[in-house]
Motif scaffolding. Structure first.
Motif, PDB file in Angstrom:
ATOM      1  N   GLY A 115     -19.193  37.915  55.278  1.00 11.03           N
ATOM      2  CA  GLY A 115     -19.185  36.597  54.634  1.00 11.03           C
ATOM      3  C   GLY A 115     -19.930  36.576  53.323  1.00 11.03           C
ATOM      4  O   GLY A 115     -20.199  35.517  52.784  1.00 11.03           O
ATOM      5  N   GLY A 116     -20.244  37.750  52.786  1.00 13.25           N
ATOM      6  CA  GLY A 116     -21.185  37.815  51.676  1.00 13.25           C
ATOM      7  C   GLY A 116     -20.606  37.844  50.282  1.00 13.25           C
ATOM      8  O   GLY A 116     -21.348  37.914  49.313  1.00 13.25           O
ATOM      9  N   GLY A 117     -19.288  37.830  50.152  1.00 12.38           N
ATOM     10  CA  GLY A 117     -18.718  37.841  48.809  1.00 12.38           C
ATOM     11  C   GLY A 117     -18.618  39.229  48.204  1.00 12.38           C
ATOM     12  O   GLY A 117     -18.239  39.362  47.032  1.00 12.38           O
ATOM     13  N   GLY A 118     -18.908  40.268  48.971  1.00  8.44           N
ATOM     14  CA  GLY A 118     -18.823  41.627  48.450  1.00  8.44           C
ATOM     15  C   GLY A 118     -17.617  42.378  49.000  1.00  8.44           C
ATOM     16  O   GLY A 118     -16.621  41.776  49.398  1.00  8.44           O
ATOM     17  N   ARG A 119     -17.752  43.708  49.000  1.00  6.43           N
ATOM     18  CA  ARG A 119     -16.625  44.563  49.363  1.00  6.43           C
ATOM     19  C   ARG A 119     -16.146  44.308  50.793  1.00  6.43           C
ATOM     20  O   ARG A 119     -14.948  44.275  51.056  1.00  6.43           O
ATOM     21  CB  ARG A 119     -17.058  46.023  49.207  1.00  6.43           C
ATOM     22  CG  ARG A 119     -15.939  46.975  48.885  1.00  6.43           C
ATOM     23  CD  ARG A 119     -16.463  48.175  48.112  1.00  6.43           C
ATOM     24  NE  ARG A 119     -17.647  48.746  48.765  1.00  6.43           N
ATOM     25  CZ  ARG A 119     -18.721  49.207  48.123  1.00  6.43           C
ATOM     26  NH1 ARG A 119     -18.777  49.175  46.815  1.00  6.43           N
ATOM     27  NH2 ARG A 119     -19.733  49.703  48.791  1.00  6.43           N
ATOM     28  N   MET A 120     -17.086  44.135  51.720  1.00  2.00           N
ATOM     29  CA  MET A 120     -16.665  43.955  53.111  1.00  2.00           C
ATOM     30  C   MET A 120     -15.915  42.639  53.307  1.00  2.00           C
ATOM     31  O   MET A 120     -14.976  42.558  54.090  1.00  2.00           O
ATOM     32  CB  MET A 120     -17.869  44.051  54.043  1.00  2.00           C
ATOM     33  CG  MET A 120     -18.403  45.474  54.054  1.00  2.00           C
ATOM     34  SD  MET A 120     -19.552  45.805  55.398  1.00  2.00           S
ATOM     35  CE  MET A 120     -18.506  45.601  56.830  1.00  2.00           C
ATOM     36  N   MET A 121     -16.314  41.609  52.590  1.00  2.63           N
ATOM     37  CA  MET A 121     -15.562  40.364  52.698  1.00  2.63           C
ATOM     38  C   MET A 121     -14.150  40.559  52.153  1.00  2.63           C
ATOM     39  O   MET A 121     -13.177  40.088  52.749  1.00  2.63           O
ATOM     40  CB  MET A 121     -16.253  39.219  51.969  1.00  2.63           C
ATOM     41  CG  MET A 121     -15.633  37.872  52.341  1.00  2.63           C
ATOM     42  SD  MET A 121     -16.507  36.464  51.637  1.00  2.63           S
ATOM     43  CE  MET A 121     -15.596  36.272  50.117  1.00  2.63           C
ATOM     44  N   HIS A 122     -14.047  41.270  51.048  1.00  7.41           N
ATOM     45  CA  HIS A 122     -12.714  41.479  50.485  1.00  7.41           C
ATOM     46  C   HIS A 122     -11.841  42.322  51.399  1.00  7.41           C
ATOM     47  O   HIS A 122     -10.630  42.101  51.495  1.00  7.41           O
ATOM     48  CB  HIS A 122     -12.816  42.081  49.086  1.00  7.41           C
ATOM     49  CG  HIS A 122     -13.186  41.035  48.087  1.00  7.41           C
ATOM     50  ND1 HIS A 122     -12.298  40.066  47.695  1.00  7.41           N
ATOM     51  CD2 HIS A 122     -14.353  40.747  47.478  1.00  7.41           C
ATOM     52  CE1 HIS A 122     -12.906  39.240  46.859  1.00  7.41           C
ATOM     53  NE2 HIS A 122     -14.157  39.629  46.710  1.00  7.41           N
TER      54      HIS A 122
END
Lengths: 351, 351
Positions: free
Chosen positions: A26-33
């Protein structure tokens, strides 16, 4: 215009690498994408979602539009006849249909609890896609948040929806008139009892499936047949009673119901009795009540019964002139009583 | 057309009777109606909400519309410069504005945790109304769910929004062109650091206020001035870095940033250093980046600086032709480096 994906129905996020939802999703970084692009965009794929911008942009003709929202917190996440995903799509589709709109586009806002199995999320997403296809709508914009373990309950989902009105009727409580007949498209109380029986581990739980279904096709058929619809409402939380009490209040009319006409399946009735619940107050997720002038009621009933969602449709009551809006039930044994608001819920977290 | 209520700003639900949110407030019965009619409808009052139906119905002209959604889970619920209510309104207003739309209507879906103080809910609702007034939008439809104590975190709120596009531009990442200049409307990283400093109990917390603000007025001014806007984005979660990386990726262009041009207040810088955070990755809630052709950049900058939300606007970079979309930062000391995606978040639950 919509592109339907070739889509394998296996979880697109490698479950062995990330078996659970993490705060980082949920952080707006690579994992969210990875989650958004790898799972949500794949599953919901359509031209508008592919715009990949903060908002979906689409063309509209001049006219009237409808806009609505619902959050879903049902527990457990899956139950006979549906899950939180199908509920979230059909719930908003139906709210749009009840205003007489043709549902077009849905948004999807997930609130995921850290630790949610990725496979569970995928089941829900897949279910949303199936339900959207069935209802003929697209999920065109979304948002994902993750909250700490212990600050959610697996997942919550909000859907909002927009649709267009393609007729000139004013379908709303204040259009209800004395003489209108009240129709329901089938048997009541199944959704609530399906969830409740599962929660309570009742022996007959396997027999009761939620009625969760999209109602926009049925409404379109009614409109196409030229029935002059005065009001529509899907009796979800609070059941048939809450919906009719609200319409009676808003219209200032009295609604007289015939208990013996209200379709109720025997297994649902038995489950209600076992749990001490009145089926009039138990949630439905694939039912609507329609208020139509008496002269159109025959045609309306016929069109309903010709539709898969309306095979057991019935006329269940009538609107009469009154000084105060209220609902009266003529019971099977011939006694009339006022149908009252409950103060709270019989069934928490049913949708 | 909108009726502004005379409205006392004291909690309309008698707090001594029901000091906290109960499960029954989500049950579809009398207590839910007291909350919805007594508090939400009073605070948000407008003609569309007063329709009191499942969906809000409104007229539109032929053209393009935008539709978006966001859920808000910020912790704590209030922080210097805003709260979850102002964030929820401005977040969706800004997402609409970033597509070049004029925001019109918002939905509001609450997920309340049993035991939430009624007064806290009222603060949030009041804040939403104020923010909606400031942004010139109406909250026209909503939904309320209550979850058991321990299955939420006070309250979560989802807003969805619809708006109209009143120009012919295609404002989106794929419209970005080599030669475009990149403008930002003010100093970065304030929202994230305001929340984080509060959470961490940093001594300088009182000095940093969130930049939470509506950006639709600023966008309207830019459009009115005839600036040919290619792309807009509000750098929220993941900060300026995440937004620019995404635009670079989607457009296939290279964005070159000049670190010394990026406005950053000294107190925010100090807070970032104290917590080991890079301000490029810290969330903003009242900032936008605009991509405009070089020949329009002067006018754009001037219009931004004339607006309260753009007094500190700067040109911070330029788009150059490239084989792969990426973001390069020329640092203060003259070293160029690639600005990379973080894998997760620096700051959980910031919005």
């Amino acid at each position: 215009m919509e592109t339907k994906p070739e889509f394998t129905w296996s979880c697109p996020i490698p479950v062995k690498d990330t078996p659970q939802v993490l705060m980082a999703h949920g952080g707006g970084g690579r994992m969210m994408h990875q989650l958004v692009d790898g799972m949500f965009r794949q599953a919901f794929r359509n031209d508008l979602l592919d715009q990949g911008h903060d908002a979906a942009v689409f063309g509209v003709g001049a006219g009237r539009m409808a806009f609505t929202t619902d959050s879903f917190v049902v527990r457990p996440l899956a139950f006979p006849g549906g899950d939180i995903g199908s509920l979230a799509v059909n719930g908003t589709v139906n709210d749009l249909a009840m205003s007489g709109a043709r549902p077009l586009y849905l948004s999807c806002g997930f609130i995921l609890e850290e630790g949610l199995p990725m496979e569970t999320l995928w089941q829900v997403v897949r279910s949303m896609r199936r339900a959207a296809d069935q209802a003929g709508v697209s999920i065109v914009t979304g948002d994902t948040k993750v909250v700490d373990k212990g600050k959610g309950d697996g997942l919550y989902v909000n859907t909002a929806g927009v649709g267009v009105l393609e007729h000139a009727l004013d379908i709303r409580p204040s259009s209800v008139r004395p003489g209108d007949l009240v129709l329901v498209n089938g048997d009541i109380a199944r959704h609530g009892m399906a969830v409740m029986a599962l929660r309570e581990g009742l022996a007959f739980e396997a027999d009761i499936a939620s009625d969760c279904a999209p109602l926009n096709g049925l409404v379109r058929d009614l409109l196409d047949s030229g029935v002059e619809i005065h009001c529509l409402r899907d009796p979800t939380r609070g059941g048939l009673a809450a919906s009719l009490i609200e319409i009676a209040g808003a219209s200032g009319q009295e609604i007289r119901l015939e208990e013996e006409k209200i379709p109720l399946h025997e297994d649902v009735h038995a489950a209600c009795e076992a749990l001490g619940l009145d089926p009039l107050y138990v949630a439905n997720e694939g039912k609507l009540v329609a208020f139509v002038p008496e002269k159109h009621a025959g045609r309306a009933l016929e069109r309903m019964r010709a539709h898969p969602q309306g095979a057991e449709a019935q006329v269940i009551g009538r609107v009469v002139e009154a000084r105060a809006g209220r609902v009266i039930l003529n019971s099977r044994i011939g006694v009339a009583r006022i149908v009252d608001s409950l103060s709270g819920e019989q069934l928490p977290r049913i949708c």
